[in-house]
Design a protein around this motif. Structure first.
Motif, mmCIF file in Angstrom:
data_model
loop_
_atom_site.group_PDB
_atom_site.id
_atom_site.type_symbol
_atom_site.label_atom_id
_atom_site.label_comp_id
_atom_site.label_asym_id
_atom_site.label_seq_id
_atom_site.Cartn_x
_atom_site.Cartn_y
_atom_site.Cartn_z
ATOM 1 N N ALA A 207 0.824 -1.208 0.000
ATOM 2 C CA ALA A 207 0.000 0.000 0.000
ATOM 3 C C ALA A 207 0.856 1.256 0.000
ATOM 4 C CB ALA A 207 -0.906 0.008 1.230
ATOM 5 N N ALA A 208 2.162 1.081 -0.024
ATOM 6 C CA ALA A 208 3.043 2.246 0.091
ATOM 7 C C ALA A 208 3.132 2.974 -1.238
ATOM 8 C CB ALA A 208 4.430 1.800 0.548
ATOM 9 N N GLY A 209 3.270 4.258 -1.156
ATOM 10 C CA GLY A 209 3.416 5.057 -2.364
ATOM 11 C C GLY A 209 4.846 5.010 -2.875
ATOM 12 N N GLU A 210 5.055 5.705 -4.005
ATOM 13 C CA GLU A 210 6.395 5.685 -4.603
ATOM 14 C C GLU A 210 7.448 6.289 -3.697
ATOM 15 O OE1 GLU A 210 3.696 5.364 -8.146
ATOM 16 O OE2 GLU A 210 3.858 6.975 -6.697
ATOM 17 N N ALA A 211 7.016 7.180 -2.831
ATOM 18 C CA ALA A 211 7.992 7.870 -1.990
ATOM 19 C C ALA A 211 8.480 7.022 -0.823
ATOM 20 C CB ALA A 211 7.376 9.159 -1.449
ATOM 21 N N ALA A 212 7.794 5.944 -0.548
ATOM 22 C CA ALA A 212 8.147 5.150 0.632
ATOM 23 C C ALA A 212 9.518 4.517 0.458
ATOM 24 C CB ALA A 212 7.089 4.063 0.842
ATOM 25 N N ARG A 213 10.287 4.547 1.546
ATOM 26 C CA ARG A 213 11.631 3.995 1.497
ATOM 27 C C ARG A 213 11.826 3.083 2.694
ATOM 28 N NH1 ARG A 213 14.298 6.876 -2.321
ATOM 29 N NH2 ARG A 213 16.399 6.207 -1.796
ATOM 30 N N ALA A 310 -6.994 1.404 4.332
ATOM 31 C CA ALA A 310 -7.667 0.783 3.195
ATOM 32 C C ALA A 310 -7.722 1.756 2.021
ATOM 33 C CB ALA A 310 -9.075 0.335 3.583
ATOM 34 N N VAL A 311 -7.957 3.024 2.319
ATOM 35 C CA VAL A 311 -7.950 4.028 1.252
ATOM 36 C C VAL A 311 -6.610 3.982 0.524
ATOM 37 C CG1 VAL A 311 -8.037 6.486 0.754
ATOM 38 C CG2 VAL A 311 -9.607 5.518 2.429
ATOM 39 N N ALA A 312 -5.525 3.947 1.313
ATOM 40 C CA ALA A 312 -4.182 3.919 0.709
ATOM 41 C C ALA A 312 -3.966 2.647 -0.095
ATOM 42 C CB ALA A 312 -3.126 4.040 1.809
ATOM 43 N N MET A 313 -4.441 1.516 0.446
ATOM 44 C CA MET A 313 -4.249 0.252 -0.266
ATOM 45 C C MET A 313 -4.986 0.282 -1.589
ATOM 46 S SD MET A 313 -2.890 -2.833 -0.155
ATOM 47 C CE MET A 313 -2.570 -3.405 1.517
#
Lengths: 965, 176
Positions: A207-213, A310-313
């Protein structure tokens, strides 16, 4: 609909593989990689379920197994699977799904009229309402309305595999914590199994966005690298689509793996659908993550309100964004990233409402850069809209959480993400026997003391990578209508219900659960439990630290009964023993049934005759000509040794020491309480060598029982035993023509009555086969039990049958045998005896009294209970109404005309129409039976009355002339 | 059923159960001479190669032969040793059936039938352990790394065979 909420780019879906499916009869499209839930959201399906009690319209709340609202039936006919969560259903082409608890559809549900009855359907209503004139009047309707999905009544066509395995390290949960643990374990020589219920490993990283590291690299890169390393490790087994369902003693963990790919289905291959793993682990690492909690406010159950995670997923993994006016309401930092993501994906208006005052500057800056409006120190107090959320009311709140209603304002919202904190998923840890403790800082229950070799890591332990420092003092908004603040969405349990339960005295979590049905639905309260406990604590003036949680029990999420049954279905449902001559009986038209774990002929119906007719014919044949009966299952145990006679004399009420070689004696075996546990004949084969006979059902049990006494109580006795039941096949030849027939096949031994009397055993040869022949009788006729090696019994049966054709030898099933022995007054242990019957009750008291030496149960026979004058004794009953067979189990009335309820003075234990005597006969246990011979009594069964005369139990040949012929 | 990965069969094996009472323990040497096998004295042990003796319990063995004549002669010799002792030598040829499971997937099949952990077995050599296979009491006898005999009561042979057929069929068809 054309997937109007699908974002034009992104997501881990295959947009070039379009899948078609239906939901509640409507056609939709999705993509490979979707779940049913994500595809429904993409298509704009807002109302996807109805709540259990009140049929309230519900939308998707979550993205995983914690989903309480969208419960569906997938498939049709025998293949239908019900009560699945749409979030766990992988989308496939041609999928047919229907909502449960709604008709004709979730969108337009006739059952929603039930909401008008809400005042009557309060919590625990079935204890308080629908009482007049009587509950039974309403019960059929309420039962009809109860339940969610309807299970198919057809046999499950799917197959299931069961696998037993072991490993050094089992890691449950394939998110960042679990993957890290797997890397560490893989580096050792240990055998490692990593499981995740999702079809992809990654957990929250999905569920992580592109920015997640993570560890300094983009999260997706880290994930791909980690998986590649693990896949290349020979000592690591990765099981996706595998749910850990239960944690048992000695580190046994059960897993349910989804098999049966869509390719298999397309090819029509009947692959097993699921596999149950029984995995024994040296060590278990639980990286099961945490479950987000909803916030509790008025109308928080409206479609369009879902967990922030859930919204993020849905946005990041499935490229689905269902709103343009998005409100994210939270009391912790985790939702900030969600707001950021939603804004980045194009939602024009995003507001973040944080209950906390004075948030971190860094977070505020991020929201500003993302274009998210931030309302710190505010709380959502109510949602508006009926079939979908349209707006929310927010109001400022102080440090204690108290709201300032005067400054409340309405915000337009068509998508609301809520985050009321995180509850570590401690279910498996709790099942392992581990203790939980309440962490006030989180606030949540976290693992404390482990009782098995288990370690908990990551969010499951309460380690979060965001600030969760919510000094929560309010588990729900203390304004508005508590009856419209939903805690358990699936079972419609509100804040008001919890207060009512507490007020009525159901103040423990166990009572609260059962009184309100909170957490008793398909979702097992995953999103409701902690909120409910917090509200209960408030109601009762306690802290959560003082409240014990309810016991977590397997399975973690519902699984089909089929996977638990595995291969135990149809012919394999229960181990059934087969006779060595089974095919012969089959060829003769035998009708088989399960008798004590053996598949045995109950009768050999001929030419379309009924079962009853066949039994009567076979029984008559035994009295007039000869019958063949396969008695192979009768227990046979060889006992040998210098102390064999002494040993057996302690086992039986009869004195075996006086039994000479070649003689046979009937014996009863008693429990230490003096009650009859088995009976049979003992044959003395030679000096110090015996064959003990048991009932067919008791063969294994008695063999083990003899060993227990020999090894544990009398180890000094010089004796050995070996069960030989199935080494021999036994053909019983019985009837007045038995000797005539047998003599044609036997030269040795001498069959004359003097040389071979009743109750004797002889070794010899029958049709050239070495045989052990016992002259014993259960039918009351001249009878020989011929024991030959089991592989020879079929041919012996054939020889006897063909030899006896001219004289009318008849194959006889077990039902006719039971009839014949009842005519003779012979007991059937377990039918004519029960757990209280002692030898004197069936007329064997004198044998026991005559014994001077000790035997098992002897002492108990002199107890007050055993010597009561009014004990139930075995008698015969002659029905005074000709042709009326008294049913087995009928109760003897204390006096004629007595109206139930009365205390019975006996019961019927065996009952038949006797073809020999041409009248109904029965055996019964009757109070002071032997003193009442000749008396007329009344017997009662289900409203019918039967007049009968008490008689001796032996109806046929009481002198024994026939069997001593 | 046959392929290289897994094979299921019903070999013809004759057997006898030998059990010695306490007073007959001294007959062990006589039994060894009569049978040609030093009877094993520890759980799991298997001695000899047709006839072969499997440890069943303290002073109790299942002795197997292939060949009716050999069996009859052996039975006779051993029974003579036990004749006047507190000992039983019982022909078990008809009481017990043998189901053979062999091939590289044999242990994978067994994992679907019983809970035995073969990692705890000796790495090589014959071995035997009682277990519940498909819920039926069985003596699991390894003859070679990928060859097992399952000794089961004859009356339950059909049940176990049907179960194994299904397991083997799945392994053959779905490579799972």
């Amino acid at each position: 609909m054309t997937q109007r909420h699908r974002l034009p780019q992104g997501g881990a879906i295959e947009r070039d593989r379009v899948l078609r499916f239906t939901f509640d009869g409507r056609a939709f499209e999705g993509f490979e990689g979707d779940t049913l839930a994500s595809a429904l959201l993409a298509n704009g399906a807002g109302i996807v379920g109805r709540s259990f009690r009140l049929h309230r319209p519900r939308g998707l709340l979550a993205s995983g197994l914690e989903e309480p609202n969208c419960i569906v039936t997938v498939g049709e006919g025998a293949a239908a699977q019900t009560n699945l969560k749409a979030t766990e259903v992988q989308l496939s082409d041609g999928l047919v799904a229907r909502s449960v608890n709604a008709w004709p559809s979730a969108r337009f549900d006739v059952g929603s009229v039930v909401s008008a009855l809400r005042p009557l359907l309060v919590t625990g209503f079935y204890y308080k309402t629908f009482m007049w004139p009587r509950w039974a009047l309403y019960e059929p309707l309420i039962r009809r309305l109860a339940g969610l999905g309807r299970a198919s009544m057809l046999q499950d066509p799917d197959r299931y595999d069961v696998l037993n395995a072991s490993c050094d390290v089992l890691i449950v949960g394939g998110g960042p914590a679990g993957l890290s643990a797997a890397l560490t374990a893989a580096a050792s020589a240990a055998s490692v199994v990593l499981v995740d219920a999702d079809r992809s490993f990654g957990g929250t990283l999905l569920a992580a966005g592109e920015a997640a590291r993570i560890e300094g690299v983009p999260a997706r890169t880290w994930l791909a690298r980690t998986l590649a390393t693990l896949q290349q490790s020979a000592n690591v087994r990765l099981l996706a689509r595998t749910l850990a369902t239960g944690y048992y003693d000695h580190n046994l963990v059960t897993l349910v793996e989804q098999l049966g790919s869509t390719a298999d289905i397309a090819l029509g291959r009947n692959a097993p659908r699921q596999r149950l793993w029984r995995l024994r682990c040296s060590k278990v690492i639980l990286a099961t993550g945490a479950i987000e909690r909803p916030l509790v406010f008025q109308n928080n159950d409206r479609p369009g309100i879902m967990l922030a995670s859930a919204v993020a997923m849905y946005v990041n993994r499935y490229a689905v964004l269902t709103g343009t006016d998005v409100v994210i309401a939270t009391d912790n930092d985790s939702a900030y990233e969600v707001a950021e993501t939603v804004a980045a994906k194009g939602a024009p208006r995003v507001t973040l409402v944080d209950t906390r005052l004075g948030g971190r500057a860094e977070l505020s800056d991020r929201m500003m850069r993302a274009g998210v409006r931030l309302l710190p120190g505010h709380r959502v107090v109510a949602a508006h809209g009926r079939r979908r959320v349209r707006a929310v009311t927010v109001a400022p709140c102080d440090a204690t959480g108290e709201i300032d209603a005067a400054r409340a304002a309405k915000l337009r919202a068509d998508l609301v993400g809520v985050s009321g904190g995180w509850s570590p998923a401690v279910h498996l840890f709790s099942q392992s026997g581990g203790r939980l403790t309440y962490d006030t800082k989180l606030p949540a229950f976290v693992p404390s003391t482990a009782r098995q070799a288990v370690t908990v890591v990551g969010a499951a332990r309460g380690d979060f990578d965001f600030a969760n420092d919510n000094k929560r003092t309010m588990w729900h908004v203390r304004s508005g209508k508590a009856a419209q603040q939903w805690v358990d969405f699936q079972n419609d349990v509100t804040v008001d219900d919890i207060w009512t339960a507490a007020t009525e005295g159901y103040a423990s979590p166990e009572h609260l659960k059962r009184y309100t049905t909170l957490s008793m639905a398909v979702d097992q309260g995953k999103t409701a439990n902690v909120n409910a406990l917090g509200i209960l604590a408030d109601c009762t003036g306690r802290s959560l630290s003082d409240i014990a949680v309810t016991t977590f029990r397997p399975p973690y999420s519902p699984i089909p009964f089929g996977v638990l049954a595995g291969r135990r279905r149809n012919d394999l449902f229960v181990p059934l023993r087969r006779l060595a001559a089974h095919e012969r009986h089959e060829a003769l038209g035998a009708r088989f049934a399960n008798y004590g774990g053996w598949l045995r002929p109950e009768c050999y119906a001929r030419g379309g005759e009924s079962f009853e007719r066949a039994v009567q014919r076979e029984a008559l044949a035994a009295r007039t000509a000869a019958v063949l009966f396969d008695a192979s299952p009768l227990g046979k145990i060889e006992v040998k040794g210098r102390d064999a006679a002494k040993f057996l004399s302690r086992i039986y009420i009869s004195n075996i020491a006086t039994l000479q070689p070649g003689a046979v004696r009937y014996g009863l075996m008693l429990s230490e309480g003096g009650t009859i546990i088995d009976d049979g004949v003992v044959a003395c084969l030679a000096k110090d060598h015996y064959q003990v006979g048991t009932t067919s059902a008791g063969a294994q049990r008695i063999a083990a029982w003899l060993e227990e006494w020999r090894q544990c109580e009398w180890p000094g006795l010089d004796v050995v035993t070996v069960p030989v039941t199935t080494q021999f096949g036994t053909v019983t030849l019985a009837g007045p023509l038995a000797r005539t027939l047998l003599s044609q096949l036997v030269t040795d031994p001498d069959l004359s009555p003097v040389a071979f009397p009743h109750l004797a055993v002889r070794m010899g040869s029958v049709a050239g086969v070495a045989a052990r022949i016992l002259r014993v009788s259960y039918t009351g006729e001249l009878s020989y039990e011929i024991n030959v090696p089991a592989r020879q019994v079929a041919s012996l049966w054939e020889r006897l049958l063909s030899l006896g054709e001219t004289v009318g030898v008849t194959p006889m099933g077990i039902e006719a045998l039971m009839l014949l022995r009842a005519e003779k007054g012979y007991i059937h242990v377990g039918a004519d005896t029960d757990a209280t019957t002692i030898p004197d009750d069936i007329g064997f008291g004198q044998i026991a009294r005559n014994r001077r030496e000790d035997f098992i149960g002897r002492r108990s026979l002199s107890s007050a209970e055993a010597t009561r004058a009014d004990r139930w004794q075995l008698v015969g009953l002659d029905s005074l109404a000709s042709e009326r067979v008294i049913p087995v189990g009928a109760q003897c009335l204390p006096r004629s005309g007595a109206q139930p309820p009365v205390r019975p003075c006996g019961r019927v234990t065996s009952s038949y129409f006797s073809p020999t005597l041409q009248r109904p006969i029965a055996l019964a246990l009757l109070e002071r039976g032997r003193q009442r011979i000749g008396e007329q009594i009344e017997v009662y069964d289900l409203g019918e009355r039967y007049a009968a005369r008490v008689a001796p139990p032996t109806f046929y040949d009481p002198e024994g002339t026939r069997l001593n012929a | 059923m046959r392929n290289d990965r897994i094979r299921l069969g019903l070999p013809l094996v004759a057997g006898m159960v030998v059990r010695l009472g306490a007073s007959a323990h001294g007959r062990l040497d006589d039994l060894a001479r009569a049978s040609g096998i030093v009877l094993p004295d520890r759980p799991g042990e298997v001695a000899g190669e047709m006839p072969v003796a499997l440890w069943r319990a303290p002073f109790e063995w299942l002795v197997l032969t292939q060949g009716r004549n050999q069996h009859a002669q052996l039975l006779d010799r051993v029974q003579q040793v036990a004749a006047d002792a507190t000992a039983l030598v019982v022909d078990y040829s008809d009481a017990s059936s043998v189901v053979e499971l062999s091939g590289s997937a044999a242990t994978a099949a067994l994992a679907r039938v019983c809970t035995l952990d073969f990692a705890t077995w000796p790495e090589s050599g014959a071995y035997c352990v009682p277990a519940a296979c498909a819920r039926v009491s069985t003596l699991v006898h390894r003859l070679a790394p990928a060859r097992f005999w399952l000794h089961v009561d004859r009356s339950l042979e059909q049940y176990l065979w049907t179960w194994l057929q299904e397991v083997v069929s799945d392994l053959e068809d779905f490579d799972q």
